[in-house]
Design a protein around this motif. Structure first.
Motif, PDB file in Angstrom:
ATOM      1  N   GLU A   1     -31.037  45.105  13.905  1.00 29.86           N
ATOM      2  CA  GLU A   1     -32.053  44.413  13.150  1.00 29.86           C
ATOM      3  C   GLU A   1     -31.618  42.977  12.873  1.00 29.86           C
ATOM      4  OE1 GLU A   1     -32.545  44.024   8.663  1.00 29.86           O
ATOM      5  OE2 GLU A   1     -30.851  44.909   9.669  1.00 29.86           O
ATOM      6  N   LYS A   2     -30.340  42.789  12.696  1.00 31.05           N
ATOM      7  CA  LYS A   2     -29.811  41.467  12.415  1.00 31.05           C
ATOM      8  C   LYS A   2     -29.975  40.532  13.622  1.00 31.05           C
ATOM      9  CE  LYS A   2     -25.413  39.803  10.748  1.00 31.05           C
ATOM     10  NZ  LYS A   2     -24.027  40.279  10.637  1.00 31.05           N
ATOM     11  N   CYS A   3     -29.596  41.027  14.786  1.00 31.97           N
ATOM     12  CA  CYS A   3     -29.706  40.209  15.988  1.00 31.97           C
ATOM     13  C   CYS A   3     -31.158  39.940  16.335  1.00 31.97           C
ATOM     14  CB  CYS A   3     -29.009  40.892  17.159  1.00 31.97           C
ATOM     15  SG  CYS A   3     -27.223  40.870  17.004  1.00 31.97           S
ATOM     16  N   ARG A   4     -32.018  40.890  16.042  1.00 33.64           N
ATOM     17  CA  ARG A   4     -33.429  40.687  16.301  1.00 33.64           C
ATOM     18  C   ARG A   4     -33.969  39.604  15.376  1.00 33.64           C
ATOM     19  NH1 ARG A   4     -37.662  45.329  15.022  1.00 33.64           N
ATOM     20  NH2 ARG A   4     -36.547  44.960  13.101  1.00 33.64           N
ATOM     21  N   ALA A   5     -33.567  39.645  14.140  1.00 37.23           N
ATOM     22  CA  ALA A   5     -34.031  38.662  13.170  1.00 37.23           C
ATOM     23  C   ALA A   5     -33.533  37.274  13.524  1.00 37.23           C
ATOM     24  CB  ALA A   5     -33.572  39.051  11.771  1.00 37.23           C
ATOM     25  N   MET A   6     -32.331  37.202  14.067  1.00 40.31           N
ATOM     26  CA  MET A   6     -31.755  35.903  14.403  1.00 40.31           C
ATOM     27  C   MET A   6     -32.002  35.514  15.850  1.00 40.31           C
ATOM     28  SD  MET A   6     -28.199  36.390  12.290  1.00 40.31           S
ATOM     29  CE  MET A   6     -27.350  35.377  13.481  1.00 40.31           C
ATOM     30  N   SER A   7     -32.727  36.345  16.585  1.00 37.98           N
ATOM     31  CA  SER A   7     -33.023  36.097  18.001  1.00 37.98           C
ATOM     32  C   SER A   7     -31.764  35.812  18.823  1.00 37.98           C
ATOM     33  CB  SER A   7     -34.025  34.941  18.161  1.00 37.98           C
ATOM     34  OG  SER A   7     -35.251  35.289  17.597  1.00 37.98           O
ATOM     35  N   VAL A   8     -30.748  36.608  18.579  1.00 37.12           N
ATOM     36  CA  VAL A   8     -29.515  36.475  19.332  1.00 37.12           C
ATOM     37  C   VAL A   8     -29.756  36.929  20.770  1.00 37.12           C
ATOM     38  CG1 VAL A   8     -27.125  37.276  19.497  1.00 37.12           C
ATOM     39  CG2 VAL A   8     -28.149  36.878  17.268  1.00 37.12           C
ATOM     40  N   LYS A   9     -29.170  36.207  21.691  1.00 37.98           N
ATOM     41  CA  LYS A   9     -29.345  36.566  23.098  1.00 37.98           C
ATOM     42  C   LYS A   9     -28.644  37.872  23.441  1.00 37.98           C
ATOM     43  CE  LYS A   9     -29.962  32.192  25.467  1.00 37.98           C
ATOM     44  NZ  LYS A   9     -29.287  31.196  26.300  1.00 37.98           N
ATOM     45  N   TYR A  10     -29.179  38.558  24.411  1.00 39.56           N
ATOM     46  CA  TYR A  10     -28.505  39.752  24.911  1.00 39.56           C
ATOM     47  C   TYR A  10     -28.299  39.582  26.409  1.00 39.56           C
ATOM     48  CZ  TYR A  10     -33.226  40.912  26.423  1.00 39.56           C
ATOM     49  OH  TYR A  10     -34.453  40.863  26.998  1.00 39.56           O
ATOM     50  N   THR A  11     -27.342  40.252  26.925  1.00 43.45           N
ATOM     51  CA  THR A  11     -27.103  40.237  28.360  1.00 43.45           C
ATOM     52  C   THR A  11     -27.115  41.662  28.871  1.00 43.45           C
ATOM     53  OG1 THR A  11     -25.681  38.317  28.059  1.00 43.45           O
ATOM     54  CG2 THR A  11     -25.553  39.445  30.168  1.00 43.45           C
ATOM     55  N   CYS A  12     -27.865  41.894  29.931  1.00 44.52           N
ATOM     56  CA  CYS A  12     -27.889  43.212  30.527  1.00 44.52           C
ATOM     57  C   CYS A  12     -26.602  43.408  31.323  1.00 44.52           C
ATOM     58  CB  CYS A  12     -29.103  43.334  31.449  1.00 44.52           C
ATOM     59  SG  CYS A  12     -29.099  44.832  32.442  1.00 44.52           S
ATOM     60  N   PRO A  13     -25.859  44.450  31.013  1.00 45.43           N
ATOM     61  CA  PRO A  13     -24.594  44.688  31.722  1.00 45.43           C
ATOM     62  C   PRO A  13     -24.811  45.065  33.185  1.00 45.43           C
ATOM     63  CG  PRO A  13     -24.869  46.229  29.882  1.00 45.43           C
ATOM     64  CD  PRO A  13     -26.132  45.455  29.997  1.00 45.43           C
ATOM     65  N   GLU A  14     -26.007  45.481  33.510  1.00 47.06           N
ATOM     66  CA  GLU A  14     -26.295  45.926  34.867  1.00 47.06           C
ATOM     67  C   GLU A  14     -26.597  44.744  35.790  1.00 47.06           C
ATOM     68  OE1 GLU A  14     -26.258  49.116  35.958  1.00 47.06           O
ATOM     69  OE2 GLU A  14     -26.937  48.629  37.973  1.00 47.06           O
ATOM     70  N   CYS A  15     -27.494  43.874  35.377  1.00 42.18           N
ATOM     71  CA  CYS A  15     -27.936  42.805  36.279  1.00 42.18           C
ATOM     72  C   CYS A  15     -27.599  41.414  35.759  1.00 42.18           C
ATOM     73  CB  CYS A  15     -29.436  42.910  36.530  1.00 42.18           C
ATOM     74  SG  CYS A  15     -30.432  42.581  35.057  1.00 42.18           S
ATOM     75  N   GLY A  16     -27.079  41.330  34.534  1.00 47.09           N
ATOM     76  CA  GLY A  16     -26.692  40.032  33.999  1.00 47.09           C
ATOM     77  C   GLY A  16     -27.837  39.228  33.437  1.00 47.09           C
ATOM     78  N   PHE A  17     -29.010  39.839  33.337  1.00 43.12           N
ATOM     79  CA  PHE A  17     -30.150  39.143  32.782  1.00 43.12           C
ATOM     80  C   PHE A  17     -29.912  38.787  31.319  1.00 43.12           C
ATOM     81  CE2 PHE A  17     -34.146  39.393  30.369  1.00 43.12           C
ATOM     82  CZ  PHE A  17     -34.886  38.433  31.019  1.00 43.12           C
ATOM     83  N   GLU A  18     -30.245  37.557  30.985  1.00 45.94           N
ATOM     84  CA  GLU A  18     -30.109  37.122  29.589  1.00 45.94           C
ATOM     85  C   GLU A  18     -31.472  36.931  28.982  1.00 45.94           C
ATOM     86  OE1 GLU A  18     -27.908  33.695  28.591  1.00 45.94           O
ATOM     87  OE2 GLU A  18     -26.000  34.569  29.185  1.00 45.94           O
ATOM     88  N   GLY A  19     -31.668  37.508  27.835  1.00 50.17           N
ATOM     89  CA  GLY A  19     -32.972  37.385  27.194  1.00 50.17           C
ATOM     90  C   GLY A  19     -32.842  37.012  25.736  1.00 50.17           C
ATOM     91  N   PRO A  20     -33.891  36.475  25.199  1.00 52.70           N
ATOM     92  CA  PRO A  20     -33.896  36.105  23.792  1.00 52.70           C
ATOM     93  C   PRO A  20     -34.146  37.311  22.893  1.00 52.70           C
ATOM     94  CG  PRO A  20     -35.993  35.518  24.814  1.00 52.70           C
ATOM     95  CD  PRO A  20     -35.154  36.175  25.883  1.00 52.70           C
TER      96      PRO A  20
END
Ligand code: ZN
Ligand code: ZN
Length: 52
Positions: free
Chosen positions: A33-52
């Motif tokens: 919930e914290k990362c969602r609130a702060m719009s922290v980026k995530y990286t998919c470990p499978e394909c390396g996609f980075e999203g907001p």
């Protein structure tokens, strides 16, 4: 099974969202919930996609 936030690696319990990677659709991204609130980026470990 312990779920961990894909952004900050914290264990998550109730307050999180879960969705399939929009790029490869293979892995589920988990965001606390914290990362969602702060719009922290995530990286998919499978394909390396980075999203907001
Ligand atoms: Zn997080
Ligand atoms: Zn992916």
């Amino acid at each position: 099974m312990v779920l961990k936030c894909s952004s900050c690696n914290r264990e998550v319990f109730d307050d999180y969202i879960k969705f399939k990677c929009p790029a490869c659709g293979k892995l589920e991204i988990i965001r606390c919930e914290k990362c969602r609130a702060m719009s922290v980026k995530y990286t998919c470990p499978e394909c390396g996609f980075e999203g907001p």
